[in-house]
Design a protein around this motif. Structure first.
Motif, mmCIF file in Angstrom:
data_model
loop_
_atom_site.group_PDB
_atom_site.id
_atom_site.type_symbol
_atom_site.label_atom_id
_atom_site.label_comp_id
_atom_site.label_asym_id
_atom_site.label_seq_id
_atom_site.Cartn_x
_atom_site.Cartn_y
_atom_site.Cartn_z
ATOM 1 N N UNK A 1 28.278 44.223 42.067
ATOM 2 C CA UNK A 1 29.093 43.495 43.040
ATOM 3 C C UNK A 1 30.157 44.395 43.653
ATOM 4 N N UNK A 2 30.781 45.233 42.819
ATOM 5 C CA UNK A 2 31.778 46.143 43.349
ATOM 6 C C UNK A 2 31.199 47.114 44.360
ATOM 7 N N UNK A 3 29.986 47.591 44.088
ATOM 8 C CA UNK A 3 29.352 48.559 44.990
ATOM 9 C C UNK A 3 28.990 47.915 46.327
ATOM 10 N N UNK A 4 28.362 46.737 46.281
ATOM 11 C CA UNK A 4 27.961 46.090 47.533
ATOM 12 C C UNK A 4 29.179 45.580 48.301
ATOM 13 N N UNK A 5 30.267 45.273 47.582
ATOM 14 C CA UNK A 5 31.481 44.830 48.278
ATOM 15 C C UNK A 5 32.096 45.979 49.065
ATOM 16 N N UNK A 6 32.014 47.184 48.501
ATOM 17 C CA UNK A 6 32.522 48.342 49.226
ATOM 18 C C UNK A 6 31.676 48.619 50.460
#
Length: 199
Positions: A111-116
Motif C-alpha cells: 500500500x505504501x508503494x502504490x500510494x507513492x
C-alpha cells in the motif's frame, strides 16, 4: 431363546432407572457434552437391565432394545465427530490468524508503494482493494488567500489586535473655558432653582 416382552419397565427384581425423554429439545438447556453423556448412560442402562429380545411400545411405534441402543450409539458417534470437527476448526482458525499477521505487514508495504506512485487520494488505490484517501477540502493557496482576506477585512473595519488595543491611550480631559470656574474638589453641587410659588 430370550423371552420377548412388551413392557416398558424392567422386571421387579431389577432396580428402576429414571426415564430419559427422547425429544427434539431434550438437551437444549444443557451443554453438548452433558447431552452426549446422558445418551451414553442410557445405552449402558439398556444393556444392563434389559434383554436383547425386550421391546418398547411408544407412540411412534414399537422398538427392540438393540434397535434403540443402535440409534443412541449413532447419535453419540455423530456428537463425537462434531466435537472433533470443532476442535479442528479452532486449530484452523488459529493458523489462519497467525498467518494473516505475517502477510499484514506485506500488504501495508504494498500500500505504501502504490500510494507513492498514484498518490494517497488516487483512484487506482481502489483497484488494489485499498480505501482512497480523502482529498483536502482546502489547498494551500486557498488557505493563504483566506488569511490575506481576513487581514484586509480587519484593517477595513478598524479591528485591532490585543497589543494594539493596549497601546491606545485615552485622550486628556479638556480644560474649562475662561468664563467658567471649575468647582473645587469636595464642594457640594449647587442646588437646582426652586420654582416660584406665584407662578
Amino acid at each position: 431363546m430370550a423371552t420377548t416382552t412388551t413392557t416398558t419397565t424392567p422386571a421387579s427384581t431389577a432396580p428402576s432407572s429414571p426415564t430419559v425423554p427422547i425429544t427434539a429439545s431434550s438437551g437444549s438447556h444443557g451443554k453438548k457434552t452433558d447431552l452426549q453423556a446422558s445418551y451414553q448412560a442410557l445405552t449402558v442402562g439398556l444393556l444392563s437391565l434389559y434383554q436383547p429380545g425386550d421391546t418398547f411400545q411408544m407412540k411412534s411405534g414399537t422398538y427392540g432394545r438393540d434397535e434403540l441402543i443402535g440409534q443412541f450409539q449413532k447419535f453419540v458417534g455423530l456428537a463425537e465427530k462434531t466435537k472433533q470437527a470443532h476442535l479442528a476448526w479452532r486449530d484452523a482458525v488459529q493458523v489462519e490468524h497467525d498467518f494473516e499477521v505475517q502477510v499484514r505487514a506485506l500488504r501495508q508495504g504494498v500500500r505504501g508503494i502504490v500510494s507513492v506512485r498514484f498518490g494517497k487520494d488516487g483512484t487506482q488505490l481502489m483497484q488494489f482493494g485499498f480505501a482512497q484517501g480523502k482529498q483536502s477540502k482546502k489547498t494551500a493557496a486557498t488557505k493563504a488567500a483566506a488569511v490575506t482576506k481576513t487581514k484586509a477585512t480587519r484593517v477595513a473595519r478598524g479591528i485591532k489586535g490585543k497589543n494594539q488595543r493596549k497601546a491606545i491611550k485615552a485622550p486628556a480631559a479638556a480644560a474649562p473655558s475662561s468664563g467658567q470656574t471649575a468647582p473645587a474638589a469636595g464642594a457640594p453641587a449647587a442646588a437646582p432653582a426652586t420654582p416660584s410659588a406665584n407662578r
